[in-house]
Write a protein that holds these residues in place. Structure first.
Motif, mmCIF file in Angstrom:
data_model
loop_
_atom_site.group_PDB
_atom_site.id
_atom_site.type_symbol
_atom_site.label_atom_id
_atom_site.label_comp_id
_atom_site.label_asym_id
_atom_site.label_seq_id
_atom_site.Cartn_x
_atom_site.Cartn_y
_atom_site.Cartn_z
ATOM 1 N N LEU A 65 1.407 12.484 5.889
ATOM 2 C CA LEU A 65 2.109 13.748 5.480
ATOM 3 C C LEU A 65 1.575 14.921 6.355
ATOM 4 O O LEU A 65 1.949 16.020 6.068
ATOM 5 C CB LEU A 65 1.862 14.108 3.996
ATOM 6 N N LYS A 66 1.148 14.569 7.463
ATOM 7 C CA LYS A 66 0.367 15.800 8.190
ATOM 8 C C LYS A 66 1.658 16.736 8.840
ATOM 9 O O LYS A 66 1.443 17.813 8.625
ATOM 10 C CB LYS A 66 -0.241 15.146 9.414
ATOM 11 N N PRO A 67 2.800 16.122 9.188
ATOM 12 C CA PRO A 67 3.829 17.051 9.589
ATOM 13 C C PRO A 67 4.314 18.056 8.596
ATOM 14 O O PRO A 67 4.485 19.189 8.892
ATOM 15 C CB PRO A 67 4.959 16.104 9.973
ATOM 16 N N LEU A 100 6.936 13.422 -11.095
ATOM 17 C CA LEU A 100 7.180 12.123 -10.944
ATOM 18 C C LEU A 100 5.764 11.295 -10.974
ATOM 19 O O LEU A 100 4.956 12.069 -10.827
ATOM 20 C CB LEU A 100 7.761 11.898 -9.628
ATOM 21 N N LEU A 101 5.446 10.263 -11.382
ATOM 22 C CA LEU A 101 4.438 9.382 -11.047
ATOM 23 C C LEU A 101 4.075 9.626 -9.601
ATOM 24 O O LEU A 101 4.866 9.772 -8.634
ATOM 25 C CB LEU A 101 4.460 8.046 -11.533
ATOM 26 N N PRO A 102 2.614 9.887 -9.359
ATOM 27 C CA PRO A 102 2.213 9.975 -7.988
ATOM 28 C C PRO A 102 2.556 9.138 -7.172
ATOM 29 O O PRO A 102 2.641 7.783 -7.398
ATOM 30 C CB PRO A 102 0.669 10.231 -8.232
ATOM 31 N N TYR A 103 3.130 9.317 -5.930
ATOM 32 C CA TYR A 103 3.215 8.582 -4.805
ATOM 33 C C TYR A 103 1.631 8.455 -4.300
ATOM 34 O O TYR A 103 1.006 9.455 -4.008
ATOM 35 C CB TYR A 103 4.205 9.269 -3.835
ATOM 36 N N THR A 104 1.415 7.124 -3.576
ATOM 37 C CA THR A 104 0.065 6.962 -2.709
ATOM 38 C C THR A 104 0.611 6.541 -1.426
ATOM 39 O O THR A 104 1.887 6.368 -1.190
ATOM 40 C CB THR A 104 -0.705 5.980 -3.535
ATOM 41 N N THR A 105 -0.395 5.965 -0.559
ATOM 42 C CA THR A 105 -0.176 5.694 0.856
ATOM 43 C C THR A 105 0.654 4.376 0.538
ATOM 44 O O THR A 105 1.447 4.174 1.631
ATOM 45 C CB THR A 105 -1.343 5.563 1.674
ATOM 46 N N LYS A 106 0.444 3.821 -0.249
ATOM 47 C CA LYS A 106 1.341 2.243 -0.361
ATOM 48 C C LYS A 106 2.773 2.542 -0.591
ATOM 49 O O LYS A 106 3.597 1.915 0.074
ATOM 50 C CB LYS A 106 0.622 1.491 -1.619
ATOM 51 N N ASP A 107 3.009 3.660 -1.313
ATOM 52 C CA ASP A 107 4.451 4.152 -1.526
ATOM 53 C C ASP A 107 5.232 4.499 -0.135
ATOM 54 O O ASP A 107 6.186 4.155 0.191
ATOM 55 C CB ASP A 107 4.536 5.123 -2.460
ATOM 56 N N PHE A 108 4.354 5.408 0.653
ATOM 57 C CA PHE A 108 4.763 5.929 1.905
ATOM 58 C C PHE A 108 4.908 4.828 2.945
ATOM 59 O O PHE A 108 5.586 5.164 4.053
ATOM 60 C CB PHE A 108 3.954 7.180 2.407
ATOM 61 N N SER A 109 4.132 3.685 2.959
ATOM 62 C CA SER A 109 4.315 2.617 3.763
ATOM 63 C C SER A 109 5.827 1.774 3.626
ATOM 64 O O SER A 109 6.243 1.265 4.699
ATOM 65 C CB SER A 109 3.298 1.724 3.753
ATOM 66 N N ILE A 110 6.237 2.171 2.297
ATOM 67 C CA ILE A 110 7.571 1.399 2.174
ATOM 68 C C ILE A 110 8.680 2.306 2.349
ATOM 69 O O ILE A 110 9.549 1.941 3.134
ATOM 70 C CB ILE A 110 7.787 1.058 0.590
ATOM 71 N N ARG A 111 8.710 3.574 1.941
ATOM 72 C CA ARG A 111 9.649 4.761 2.269
ATOM 73 C C ARG A 111 8.879 5.998 2.335
ATOM 74 O O ARG A 111 8.101 6.244 1.754
ATOM 75 C CB ARG A 111 10.643 4.777 1.208
ATOM 76 N N SER A 112 9.251 6.718 3.496
ATOM 77 C CA SER A 112 8.765 7.935 3.672
ATOM 78 C C SER A 112 9.127 9.147 2.682
ATOM 79 O O SER A 112 10.006 8.984 1.802
ATOM 80 C CB SER A 112 9.051 8.533 5.044
ATOM 81 N N LEU A 113 8.376 10.193 2.714
ATOM 82 C CA LEU A 113 8.437 11.297 1.728
ATOM 83 C C LEU A 113 9.768 11.923 1.873
ATOM 84 O O LEU A 113 10.562 12.174 0.935
ATOM 85 C CB LEU A 113 7.125 12.291 1.804
ATOM 86 N N ALA A 114 10.113 12.117 3.215
ATOM 87 C CA ALA A 114 11.458 12.816 3.370
ATOM 88 C C ALA A 114 12.559 11.973 2.856
ATOM 89 O O ALA A 114 13.525 12.621 2.343
ATOM 90 C CB ALA A 114 11.441 13.168 5.040
ATOM 91 N N ASP A 115 12.399 10.709 3.207
ATOM 92 C CA ASP A 115 13.622 9.896 2.690
ATOM 93 C C ASP A 115 13.592 9.747 1.245
ATOM 94 O O ASP A 115 14.832 9.663 0.440
ATOM 95 C CB ASP A 115 13.516 8.350 3.161
ATOM 96 N N ARG A 116 12.432 9.995 0.496
ATOM 97 C CA ARG A 116 12.467 9.896 -0.914
ATOM 98 C C ARG A 116 13.073 11.087 -1.453
ATOM 99 O O ARG A 116 13.695 11.034 -2.378
ATOM 100 C CB ARG A 116 11.167 9.720 -1.428
#
Length: 780
Positions: free
Chosen positions: A584-586, A643-659
């Motif tokens: 999420l750095k950007p 929403l239930l929190p996203y973790t690094t495992k979730d973002f390895s599947i689909r990015s925050l922007a796409d979600r």
């Protein structure tokens, strides 16, 4: 090229120093004619101690040679003929010199550019005459003035020493003349009385004259020696003061900056400046030592009554102590080993002797040995209670020979492939865990100077390291290192740190760490720090002043769990840092993540905004989690949902922007920015067409209860994960999914990852069926 233009405007000593940077290893003409190309290359991006960078360095060398050859070919006419030959010669020379060691070319050019920048900066500061100089410039000016005084006084004592030597040599000649007259008087007894009387009177008169002169000259010589001894005492006093300023202040500050760099502080610079000062010290000390030794030799040649032998003996001992302190203090660690050290993993380190080139240590290159020692062993070493190197573990590849780099004048040893094979731990105290136990890497060597005239045994300790055997220990080990780096005091007993610190001190350390990981100037705001204070102290106050005088202990930081949680304050914060750094750095740097906001604060912020306004905040209940909170009115009541929190495992599947793009009920990023304006540049491009008759599925998330507000095609509103076909094949019958209940969503709700993955696998099975059959069955 701007730097070279400024460098050409240097004057006096600065210009001389700039010219001295160049020579056969890198001609100044190359710098002049390729100035723009040289300054446009990313020299700092290459790690000199990493052999893997050699290919990049090789390409830079080839480009440099090519640029020189092009420049040579462009020279025409009678005036350009000689320059064409010269540049062509330099191209060949550089190719030959650095072809087998291209990283040395990078080292050389980096040194030249850094030195030029320093000289230009110093000249700029000096030209600001009427303006107040900052403390750094004042200290540097003080040091440079002291060096000038020492240079002049050393020249004066050298001149006086030569005069003394000349006077003493003349005295010895006259003394021999007196002995010759005495011998002649003794031989007169064999002459007739008349002749003997005449010659005896003449010789006695001459002897009396010579003896009177010898008596006066002996007194003069003794005074000359005493005056010279006093001059040397004054010079040694200034040398000692200058050395204290450089070693006990400037070098210690450099080491402190190096330690803070371990927490993300500015990278420690200025080592080349320190080396130039230390080399000047070494040169001046050695010159004065040689002068004192010559004085001793003159005194031994012609003993005279007085305290000279004792004075010279003390001067010799004092200056030997000064040079010993210089050599032992300038054996430093240029590149520290990793402070969280995992067994069986390769690591590197670099040690450097700042005065090695000046004292010609490289003529017989010394070997450096590295061993790992415990905190107790480090204490014993510094108290000189232990003279041999006890070890608390076994380091592979722990011996290295120091190498001299002609271009930069540095003497260093690069340990590139060390590995900690095993570690021996001590008994722990109280609640201390293995990740709180500190070790250090001891580097030691022995070498001689002046033809074995002086032999030095040098040692230096690395910053504290915490040894781990598993990646799960990294988080707590990092906490120990951060606390030590932030709050260690110069000259401490290894490795004592305060158990409690003021909250603002910890805030500075956390902010430094956060900025470094985000690679941006956007650190932690005052509101962020208030949020962290509320978490650390279980407080509800929103006033930053309430926390300024509060102290936080190590136990509160990373030993005791937060109330109602099974993790510590640091573990929560570090989880946030890791999540941001990896995914999420950007978005943080764009200002899209509010982050440090609790559930109640999020509700207060959002209820005053239009429906569909959302914000991103870090989870209070999960390490390394981030949730989306939004305001909506799906039924009669207007609520803020999470929403239930996203973790690094979730973002390895689909990015925050796409979600966020998937969720149509999210319209504005708090306070009022359209979401596409913020996140569109990070959306994943649409999938390409089917290949070999297969359609690639794509995961898409939907929140069931809110999807119906903005219905998607193909009835996807009832699902958590919508497998969308490519644009080339789109038909309602190709998307058949089981419906999901909405019980997984509550004011803290989000989809469950395992369930959604089951849906994804089910859809993949459906999509593997022959698409033509499905199409025909639907048509019928």
């Amino acid at each position: 090229m701007a730097m070279w233009i400024q460098a050409q405007q240097l004057q006096g000593e600065a210009l001389h120093q700039m010219q001295a940077l160049y020579g056969q290893h890198f001609p100044i003409e190359v710098r002049h004619y390729l100035a723009q190309w040289i300054e446009s290359q990313l020299w700092d991006s290459l790690e000199l101690d990493n052999p893997a960078e050699e290919a990049k360095a090789k390409r830079l060398l080839e480009s440099l040679v090519s640029e020189l050859q092009k420049k040579a070919q462009l020279q025409g006419g009678e005036d350009g003929f000689l320059l064409k030959i010269k540049l062509g010669h330099y191209a060949t020379q550089l190719k030959s010199t650095y072809d087998r060691c291209p990283l040395e070319l990078v080292r050389c050019i980096k040194h030249i550019l850094q030195s030029e920048q320093r000289l230009v900066q110093e000249a700029t500061n000096a030209s600001d005459g009427g303006q107040a100089m900052d403390s750094l410039s004042q200290r540097h000016q003080q040091i440079n003035q002291a060096f000038e005084e020492l240079r002049v006084s050393t020249q004066d004592t050298e001149s006086e020493l030569r005069k003394l030597q000349h006077s003493q040599e003349y005295f010895i000649i006259q003394y021999q003349e007196n002995l010759r007259i005495q011998a002649q008087l003794s031989s007169l007894s064999s002459l007739p009385p008349a002749e003997r009387s005449q010659r005896e009177t003449s010789l006695q008169s001459k002897r009396a004259t010579v003896e009177a002169w010898l008596t006066r000259e002996a007194t003069t010589l003794q005074k000359h020696r005493l005056d010279l001894s006093e001059q040397h005492q004054k010079t040694l006093s200034v040398l000692r003061k200058q050395q204290t300023l450089i070693l006990d202040e400037e070098l210690i500050q450099w080491k402190r900056r190096q330690q803070l760099a371990g927490n993300g502080g500015p990278h420690e610079g200025g080592l080349d400046v320190l080396q130039s000062w230390c080399e000047k010290l070494a040169d001046l000390i050695w010159q004065n030592r040689q002068q004192i030794r010559r004085c001793e030799h003159l005194t031994q040649q012609l003993p005279l009554p007085g305290p000279m032998e004792e004075l010279l003996s003390k001067l010799n001992a004092d200056i030997t102590d000064i040079i010993s302190a210089l050599v032992t203090s300038t054996f430093i660690i240029e590149k520290q080993p990793p402070q969280v050290l995992k067994t069986q993993i390769k690591f590197a380190a670099t040690v450097r002797l700042l005065v090695g080139g000046k004292l010609n240590v490289h003529m017989n290159p010394p070997q450096v040995k590295a061993v790992i020692v415990s905190e107790q062993q480090a204490k014993a070493l510094l108290k000189n209670e232990s003279t041999h190197s006890e070890s608390s573990g076994e380091i592979l590849n722990n011996n290295c020979v120091m190498e001299y780099h002609q271009a930069t004048g540095t003497l260093s040893a690069h340990f590139r492939n060390m590995s900690l094979k095993r570690i021996k731990r001590s008994d722990r105290r109280g609640a201390e865990s293995v990740t709180e136990e500190k070790f250090t890497v001891l580097f030691e060597s022995q070498f001689s100077v002046g033809g074995n005239e002086l032999v030095f045994h040098v040692k230096t300790l690395s910053l504290p390291v915490v040894v781990i055997v598993h990646g799960s220990q990294d988080n707590n080990a990092t906490a120990t290192v951060l606390w030590d780096n932030a709050f260690a005091e110069p000259g401490r007993v290894p490795f004592v740190v305060p158990d409690k610190v003021l909250w603002p001190q910890l805030c500075d350390a956390l902010d430094m760490k956060y900025k470094a990981e985000m690679h941006s100037g956007r650190g932690l705001s005052e509101d962020n720090l208030v949020f962290l204070a509320q978490k650390a102290f279980s407080s509800g106050s929103n006033n930053p002043e309430d926390y300024r005088s509060m102290t936080i202990s190590w136990a509160q930081f990373n030993r005791e769990s937060l109330p109602g949680r099974n993790f510590t304050f640091w573990q929560w914060f570090d989880g946030v840092v890791e999540l941001m750094k990896k995914h999420l750095k950007p978005h943080w740097n764009d200002g899209a993540i509010l982050g440090f906001v609790n559930k109640q604060q999020a509700q207060d912020l959002l209820l005053s905004k239009p429906n569909g306004t959302f914000l991103l905040r870090f989870s209070d209940s999960e390490i390394g989690g981030i949730t989306i909170a939004w305001v909506s009115q799906p039924h009669r009541e207007r609520l803020v949902w999470n929403l239930l929190p996203y973790t690094t495992k979730d973002f390895s599947i689909r990015s925050l922007a796409d979600r966020i793009s998937d969720l149509n009920h999210l319209l504005f990023l708090y306070p009022d920015r359209p979401k596409d304006e913020v996140f569109a540049k990070y959306y994943t491009p649409p999938l390409s067409k089917a290949v070999d008759g297969y359609v690639k599925p794509q995961i898409k998330q939907v929140v069931p209860e809110f999807a119906t507000q903005n219905p998607e095609p193909s009835g996807a509103a009832s699902t958590f994960m919508d497998q969308t076909s490519s644009p080339s094949f789109s038909h309602p019958s190709s998307c058949v999914y089981p419906s999901m209940t909405d019980t997984m969503l509550d004011p803290d709700g989000d989809f469950d990852l395992e369930d959604t993955m089951d849906v994804a696998r089910h859809v993949e099975e459906l999509l593997r069926r022959p698409m033509a059959n499905q199409w025909s069955s639907q048509q019928s």
